[in-house]
Design an enzyme around this catalytic site. Structure first.
Site, PDB file in Angstrom:
ATOM      1  CG  HIS A 184      15.113  12.793  -5.767  1.00 57.58           C
ATOM      2  ND1 HIS A 184      15.881  13.916  -5.559  1.00 57.58           N
ATOM      3  CD2 HIS A 184      14.893  12.746  -7.117  1.00 57.58           C
ATOM      4  CE1 HIS A 184      16.100  14.506  -6.723  1.00 57.58           C
ATOM      5  NE2 HIS A 184      15.505  13.825  -7.665  1.00 57.58           N
TER       6      HIS A 184
ATOM      7  CG  ASP B 227      15.055  10.793 -10.327  1.00 60.18           C
ATOM      8  OD1 ASP B 227      13.888  10.470 -10.624  1.00 60.18           O
ATOM      9  OD2 ASP B 227      15.369  11.946 -10.005  1.00 60.18           O
TER      10      ASP B 227
ATOM     11  CE1 TYR C 256      14.908   9.715 -15.600  1.00 57.57           C
ATOM     12  CE2 TYR C 256      16.960   9.155 -14.503  1.00 57.57           C
ATOM     13  CZ  TYR C 256      15.725   9.771 -14.490  1.00 57.57           C
ATOM     14  OH  TYR C 256      15.321  10.459 -13.378  1.00 57.57           O
TER      15      TYR C 256
ATOM     16  CD  GLU D  53      14.238  16.790 -10.187  1.00 59.21           C
ATOM     17  OE1 GLU D  53      15.000  15.823 -10.055  1.00 59.21           O
ATOM     18  OE2 GLU D  53      14.167  17.474 -11.240  1.00 59.21           O
TER      19      GLU D  53
ATOM     20  CG  ASP E   5      10.383  14.271 -10.649  1.00 54.80           C
ATOM     21  OD1 ASP E   5      11.046  14.862  -9.775  1.00 54.80           O
ATOM     22  OD2 ASP E   5      10.890  13.449 -11.433  1.00 54.80           O
TER      23      ASP E   5
ATOM     24  CG  HIS F  28      13.247  18.765 -15.894  1.00 52.55           C
ATOM     25  ND1 HIS F  28      14.241  18.304 -16.721  1.00 52.55           N
ATOM     26  CD2 HIS F  28      13.374  18.065 -14.746  1.00 52.55           C
ATOM     27  CE1 HIS F  28      14.927  17.367 -16.101  1.00 52.55           C
ATOM     28  NE2 HIS F  28      14.415  17.196 -14.902  1.00 52.55           N
TER      29      HIS F  28
ATOM     30  CG  HIS G 294      19.440  13.649 -10.451  1.00 50.72           C
ATOM     31  ND1 HIS G 294      19.108  14.766 -11.177  1.00 50.72           N
ATOM     32  CD2 HIS G 294      18.295  13.229  -9.884  1.00 50.72           C
ATOM     33  CE1 HIS G 294      17.799  14.987 -11.092  1.00 50.72           C
ATOM     34  NE2 HIS G 294      17.289  14.074 -10.313  1.00 50.72           N
TER      35      HIS G 294
ATOM     36  CG  HIS H 289      11.023   8.741 -13.278  1.00 47.23           C
ATOM     37  ND1 HIS H 289       9.926   9.567 -13.325  1.00 47.23           N
ATOM     38  CD2 HIS H 289      12.002   9.456 -12.674  1.00 47.23           C
ATOM     39  CE1 HIS H 289      10.229  10.732 -12.781  1.00 47.23           C
ATOM     40  NE2 HIS H 289      11.490  10.694 -12.369  1.00 47.23           N
TER      41      HIS H 289
HETATM   42 FE   LIG Z   1      15.216  13.846  -9.900  1.00 52.55          FE
HETATM   43 FE   LIG Z   2      12.501  12.035 -11.084  1.00 55.53          FE
END
Ligand SMILES: [Fe+2]
Ligand SMILES: [Fe+2]
Ligand SMILES: Cc1cc2nc3c(=O)[nH]c(=O)nc-3n(C[C@H](O)[C@H](O)[C@H](O)COP(=O)(O)O)c2cc1C
Length: 404
Positions: free
Chosen positions: A78, A164, A196, A80, A82, A24, A145, A229
């Site tokens: 989370h 994350d 990160y 998001e 991904d 992204h 986040h 990750h």
């Molecule tokens: Fe995220």
């Molecule tokens: Fe992520």
């Protein structure tokens, strides 16, 4: 990569994305991974999913351990894309499963999936889920986040599943911190953590401190930190915790990053004696040309150093666009505990250096004024002026750094 047992009965079932170089908009030279975890207990529980394109890989990994239809609980730490965008693929295989998610997470995934036929339960900090030998506990981490973010703790395994947080964009055959330190190096792992943090978590330092304190107050013993990750922290989870605490508390190198762009190399010619002036005061100095450097790398370099000098030529009365883009990006990350200054070449009315200071003001950063600007090409005298400018800035950085 095949599933890996990270502790007895707890498996990594994620996917390695070797090829992604633009995550992204962030440069990911090492690729990344989407980690998710399967807990084999009386009630089989999946923590997070993976990016949609990798759904087949996680399903294959799960199926190598157990029929996915037997998954009883799915925890979404989370939402998001991904991590949650293959939820429909998992739910198609395990339609009876119950999804555990924060309230904000539930409101968010409603925008992605039709929840009417799914069992979804909202959970909040302190709620627990007994899955057999294990009781999992949830802790919301809003804005770490995203508003929906939470972490899940398994006391039985002493594992904290952190989505994350504590992650890194690293694709590797290694799954664990110690393996990667052996195959690659500890320095590369640390660099990936800083990268990160700088690009994703820089705005949230205060919240990070609060949440780490909350984790400690809850008495969560932690053998393993399992982020969504990169490498899983099993050898030294304390290391990444203290790196986060340090960064949240404003730790930076006593050094300067010169971050600039140029059309006809005059601003660049100023950067060289400025760097020499900084070195003359004994500080390390990194020089980053914006159009030659991915934005996320420039942000990381900014973040590592206590001081930054921003160089820009004037284009049509204002900042050069790549410099303006960098400063806009930086402003969104709400940097703190850094000292800055600006320099640049102009032709007639100027404007770039003035605009840079305007940006510093908006960010509330400590700024060393005045900046240093010269018309067109720097003369020998200007080079001396640039050297002195660098030298003076370095002295200010040294002073400012004493406060940390
Ligand atoms: Fe995220
Ligand atoms: Fe992520
Ligand atoms: C398309 C263009 C527009 C410019 N607009 C301005 C301007 O509005 N005001 C100004 O002072 N200089 C302006 N300049 C002059 C440059 O700022 C000047 O050439 C400067 O030395 C370039 O620095 P650099 O070699 O680091 O790119 C402009 C130059 C170009 C090529």
């Amino acid at each position: 990569m095949k599933a890996v047992e990270i502790k007895q009965g707890v498996f990594w079932v994620g996917a390695v994305d070797w090829a992604v170089r633009d995550f992204h908009g962030y440069e990911t030279p090492r690729g990344t991974t989407y980690n998710n975890f399967l807990i084999m207990d009386e009630e089989i529980t999946l923590i997070d999913t993976v990016k949609y394109d990798f759904a087949d890989l996680t399903i294959k990994n799960i199926a190598g351990i157990v029929d996915p239809a037997r998954i009883k609980n799915i925890i979404i730490n989370h939402i998001e894309n991904d991590h949650a965008s293959s939820l429909d693929r998992i739910m198609a295989l395990a339609p009876q499963a119950t999804i555990y998610i924060s309230d904000k997470g539930r409101k968010g995934i409603e925008r992605f999936f039709d929840l009417s036929n799914w069992n979804v339960k909202s959970v909040k900090t302190g709620d627990t889920l007994c899955i057999g030998a294990r009781t999992l506990e949830f802790l919301e981490t809003p804005m770490l986040h995203w508003p929906d973010s939470m972490v899940t703790y398994s006391r039985h395994d002493r594992i904290l599943f952190t989505q994350d947080a504590f992650g890194q964009h690293v694709a590797s055959a290694s799954r664990f911190d110690d393996e990667f330190e052996k195959s690659d190096s500890a320095a590369e792992l640390e660099d990936a953590v800083v990268d990160y943090y700088a690009n994703i978590l820089m705005p949230f330092g205060q919240m990070i401190k609060t949440k780490i304190a909350e984790i400690q107050a809850k008495g969560f013993d932690i053998d393993i930190i399992a982020p969504d990750h990169g490498l899983i922290w099993r050898a030294n989870p304390g290391k990444v915790l203290s790196m986060y605490m340090d960064m949240a508390n404003g730790k930076a190198n006593e050094s300067v990053a010169i971050i600039y762009d140029t059309m006809w190399q005059s601003t660049e010619k100023m950067a060289v004696p400025i760097a020499e002036g900084i070195r003359a005061e004994g500080l390390d100095c990194r020089v980053v040309k914006l159009r030659a450097t991915p934005m996320s790398v420039a942000i990381k370099e900014f973040w590592k150093s206590r001081g930054a000098l921003i160089g820009s030529p004037t284009l049509n009365n204002i900042l050069y666009p790549s410099v303006a883009e960098f400063l806009t990006h930086l402003r969104g990350l709400r940097p703190k505990n850094r000292i800055v200054g600006a320099f640049g070449s102009y032709g007639w009315g100027g404007g770039a250096v003035r605009d840079a200071y305007e940006e510093f003001k908006k960010m509330g950063l400590q700024a060393v004024e005045p900046g240093f600007q010269i018309p067109y090409r720097p003369s020998r005298a200007d080079e001396e002026g640039a050297f002195e400018f660098g030298r003076n800035f370095a002295r200010q950085v040294i002073e400012y750094h004493k406060g940390f």
